[in-house]
Write an enzyme that holds these catalytic residues in place. Structure first.
Site, PDB file in Angstrom:
ATOM      1  N   ALA A  39      48.108  32.653  40.262  1.00  0.00           N
ATOM      2  CA  ALA A  39      48.493  33.979  39.770  1.00  0.00           C
ATOM      3  C   ALA A  39      48.258  35.064  40.812  1.00  0.00           C
ATOM      4  O   ALA A  39      48.847  36.143  40.739  1.00  0.00           O
ATOM      5  CB  ALA A  39      47.702  34.297  38.508  1.00  0.00           C
ATOM      6  N   LYS A  40      47.358  34.786  41.758  1.00  0.00           N
ATOM      7  CA  LYS A  40      47.015  35.745  42.828  1.00  0.00           C
ATOM      8  C   LYS A  40      46.706  37.122  42.268  1.00  0.00           C
ATOM      9  O   LYS A  40      47.187  38.129  42.765  1.00  0.00           O
ATOM     10  CB  LYS A  40      48.115  35.780  43.885  1.00  0.00           C
ATOM     11  CG  LYS A  40      48.364  34.392  44.496  1.00  0.00           C
ATOM     12  CD  LYS A  40      49.335  34.399  45.661  1.00  0.00           C
ATOM     13  CE  LYS A  40      49.517  33.024  46.264  1.00  0.00           C
ATOM     14  NZ  LYS A  40      50.214  32.054  45.403  1.00  0.00           N
ATOM     15  N   ARG A  41      45.880  37.157  41.225  1.00  0.00           N
ATOM     16  CA  ARG A  41      45.517  38.420  40.598  1.00  0.00           C
ATOM     17  C   ARG A  41      44.406  39.126  41.365  1.00  0.00           C
ATOM     18  O   ARG A  41      43.785  38.548  42.261  1.00  0.00           O
ATOM     19  CB  ARG A  41      45.063  38.173  39.150  1.00  0.00           C
ATOM     20  CG  ARG A  41      46.155  37.611  38.250  1.00  0.00           C
ATOM     21  CD  ARG A  41      47.327  38.565  38.130  1.00  0.00           C
ATOM     22  NE  ARG A  41      48.235  38.163  37.064  1.00  0.00           N
ATOM     23  CZ  ARG A  41      49.404  37.535  37.237  1.00  0.00           C
ATOM     24  NH1 ARG A  41      49.811  37.212  38.431  1.00  0.00           N
ATOM     25  NH2 ARG A  41      50.166  37.248  36.200  1.00  0.00           N
ATOM     26  N   THR A  97      43.994  31.624  41.032  1.00  0.00           N
ATOM     27  CA  THR A  97      43.977  32.168  42.391  1.00  0.00           C
ATOM     28  C   THR A  97      43.883  33.692  42.315  1.00  0.00           C
ATOM     29  O   THR A  97      44.476  34.329  41.449  1.00  0.00           O
ATOM     30  CB  THR A  97      45.230  31.766  43.197  1.00  0.00           C
ATOM     31  OG1 THR A  97      46.400  32.220  42.516  1.00  0.00           O
ATOM     32  CG2 THR A  97      45.317  30.264  43.382  1.00  0.00           C
TER      33      THR A  97
END
Lengths: 272, 272
Positions: free
Chosen positions: B95-97, B121
């Site tokens: 999700a690369k939050r 992620t």
């Protein structure tokens, strides 16, 4: 929406306020919890009560995502409501996305096309090919994180690369990207004195400024150091407005808080 | 899931493969488009065909978000299917939050509690207070972007702060955060030679490695420079497996591709 249209709205309403629609079901009035579309009903009431005092709404996507499919439905309904009833609003999906090229394209499509937001916030860590897919959309805006308003901003953003802070490197490098005229930047109000330097690098860009009020930033300082000939500022405020009351008068109290900010902004614009 | 359980699964299956479930409706077999739950049906077939050859599934959330509510329903159904049928799998929400504290907590709750992923992620740009809310969840893992596999990695990640690259600064600083034992890191395979230095900073952590195959990285190089006593690697592969065929035999062909990778991995593990 173009930046020129945004500036016109700012001059018309004498406001550069962006109301953050960060809905937390633990904080909204009790009586709304009994309605079917709790999140949307809350947003609708806030929007109807404040739309003449602000130029922008900014839902933070995390708050919706946390409620799963119900949350996404509420976000979709909220953006539709704004676009149908207040098309003059500059809408920001505060999503802080960023991924490799083809994946960023998917995110851009989701926010710009499917939901028809005017802008989306994006993280810079993965560089050019993670941001350019967002920049490719005409009359849509990519708001790049430069210097954020939290403590953690000092972990990496303010460290120096060859004597130049990481966030300044981000500002400078981003100007070289394709369609960089579609860029705006997030700069926290808690670091207003940094705005002088930032304006040397991006004199004409709009800056989205969180951290005024609740997080301790000063509106007058931000304007003193950050305003340009087209105003060039959007002040994001959420909790102090939308949670001004958790009773039946919540929308009325939200309007009072938004009005206070709008009046302060009008005074600054009049004395420019 | 604990890292020890993950290592046990790796030894048992002789595989450290994580299959990326990045579903693009333009790329899946025509006959599936006629089914009701297209995305889920595709995932289910891929999962059933590959589960004994991999230890992890990694849906990239962007691909689901791009399909709106239908996409989120498919993601929810996919993670439920994995958790119910293959509970031994290490699941990654790619999700690369990353957001300020209370907002990161909302994201963490969404992925770790509501959807019950083992890991997510996260982007490091906003620093400690944007990542620690994720680290607070027991037996859940936060996979921090360090050095990504795309071209844009060279825009900021490899620039030097006092002689030390930004991504190394990220690795070192992150080790000082609370519950840092719950950290893993994304390191692109296209930069395998960097792994020697990375292992000096994080000798024991699991590394999630994208970029083998499609993006040109070499599995043997990654293992040579990056493997530790507990293996400590997850190789993410998506397109080369899930789109090996876009005909009715897609699941069978996906299995063939996954088997090739698993056999290569088994050979490396046997010769350790």
């Amino acid at each position: 929406m173009t930046t020129q249209q945004l500036t016109e709205q700012i001059q018309l309403k004498k406001s550069f306020l962006s109301v953050g629609l960060d809905v937390d079901l633990n904080k909204i009035p009790q009586h709304l919890l009994e309605t079917k579309d709790q999140i949307f009903e809350f947003n609708k009431a806030i929007i109807d009560a404040t739309h003449d005092l602000c130029v922008s709404y900014k839902p933070n996507v995390a708050f919706y995502e946390a409620y799963g499919i119900k949350g996404w439905q509420a976000l979709q309904k909220t953006i539709n409501y704004i676009n149908e009833n207040y098309p003059e609003m500059f809408t920001i999906a505060d999503a802080k996305r960023g991924d490799i090229g083809n994946t960023s394209s998917m995110y851009a499509k989701a926010f710009f096309e499917d939901m028809d937001f005017d802008s989306v916030t994006v993280a810079p860590y993965m560089g050019k090919d993670s941001v350019e897919p967002f920049l490719a959309f005409e009359n849509k805006h990519t708001i790049l994180l430069a210097l954020t308003s939290n403590e953690g901003a000092f972990d990496f953003q303010t460290l120096k690369i060859d004597g130049k802070e990481v966030y300044k490197q981000v500002l400078e490098t981003s100007k070289t990207w394709k369609n960089s005229e579609n860029l705006m930047y997030v700069v926290g109000a808690t670091k207003a004195e940094y705005l002088t330097d930032i304006r040397k690098i991006v004199p004409d860009s709009f800056l989205l400024i969180p951290g005024v009020g609740a997080q301790g930033g000063s509106l007058s300082d931000v304007c003193k150091y950050g305003m340009n000939a087209n105003v060039g500022l959007l002040i994001a405020s959420s909790r102090s407005i939308i949670y001004a009351s958790n009773q039946k008068d919540f929308a009325e109290k939200a309007r009072e808080e938004a009005l206070k900010m709008q009046q302060e902004m009008a005074s600054i614009l009049d004395n420019q």
